[in-house]
Design an enzyme around this catalytic site. Structure first.
Site, short mmCIF file in Angstrom:
data_model
loop_
_atom_site.label_atom_id
_atom_site.label_comp_id
_atom_site.label_asym_id
_atom_site.label_seq_id
_atom_site.Cartn_x
_atom_site.Cartn_y
_atom_site.Cartn_z
N ALA A 66 -32.31 38.02 88.60
CA ALA A 66 -33.34 37.31 87.85
C ALA A 66 -33.48 35.84 88.23
CB ALA A 66 -33.04 37.42 86.35
N ILE A 109 -31.72 43.40 87.66
CA ILE A 109 -32.53 42.68 88.64
C ILE A 109 -31.90 41.31 88.84
CG2 ILE A 109 -34.13 41.73 86.93
CD1 ILE A 109 -36.39 42.18 89.06
N HIS A 167 -23.52 43.41 82.29
CA HIS A 167 -24.70 42.55 82.18
C HIS A 167 -25.36 42.72 80.81
CE1 HIS A 167 -25.04 41.36 86.41
NE2 HIS A 167 -24.59 42.56 86.69
#
Length: 174
Positions: A129, A127, A72
């Site tokens: 998102a 997270i 990520h």
């Protein structure tokens, strides 16, 4: 398979082992998870696929989680997102839309908090998102920054499976 593509479930079930693992890697970069997903084929329906995705994620360990996290970009690092993850563009599209629409001050605060998080925990803040504003992500990051690393690995793993399920849904035709 050089680019991820939208597949039907029968097409996914019929991919070669190598192609299926590559396709699953666009959803989650853990090689263990990809291997388990590939080996669990054929899937009868999408709910069965999603169930296996969650079940196999629970079988993964910290090393697998960290491998997935490494794939990520940092939240708010939109240029990194474009460059580094061009191959996953279709499945990861709009995941950081809130960050891409943030003002410069919020992006700077996100960058600072992300760096502090990375320094403390040795992996980036994860997270799910989708649908979150940059301010919401920044608030969550600041709250989670105080957590112990073991807690953060658990929380990030929970967020990772949400991301993975969203990518599976984007990559499969009903």
């Amino acid at each position: 398979m050089s680019n991820p593509s939208t597949l039907s479930l029968p097409q996914l079930n019929q991919l070669t082992t190598e192609s299926a693992q590559q396709w699953f890697s666009h959803c989650c970069a853990s090689t263990t998870w990809c291997h388990l997903m590939t080996q669990s084929r054929p899937y009868q329906d999408l709910p069965a696929l999603y169930h296996h995705a969650q079940q196999h994620w629970q079988q993964c360990n910290e090393r697998d989680y960290l491998m997935a996290f490494e794939a990520h970009p940092m939240i708010g690092d939109v240029s990194s997102l474009r460059k580094k993850f061009a191959a996953t563009k279709q499945m990861a599209s709009n995941e950081q839309q809130g960050a891409s629409q943030a003002n410069e001050q919020t992006l700077a605060l996100l960058a600072q908090a992300n760096q502090a998080y990375l320094t403390k925990h040795s992996f980036i803040f994860i997270i799910c998102a989708s649908g979150l504003s940059a301010n919401t992500m920044l608030n969550a990051l600041n709250l989670r920054l105080a957590n112990a690393t073991a807690t953060e690995i658990e929380l990030a793993a929970l967020e990772q499976i949400k991301i993975t399920l969203l990518r599976l849904k984007k990559g499969l035709q009903e």
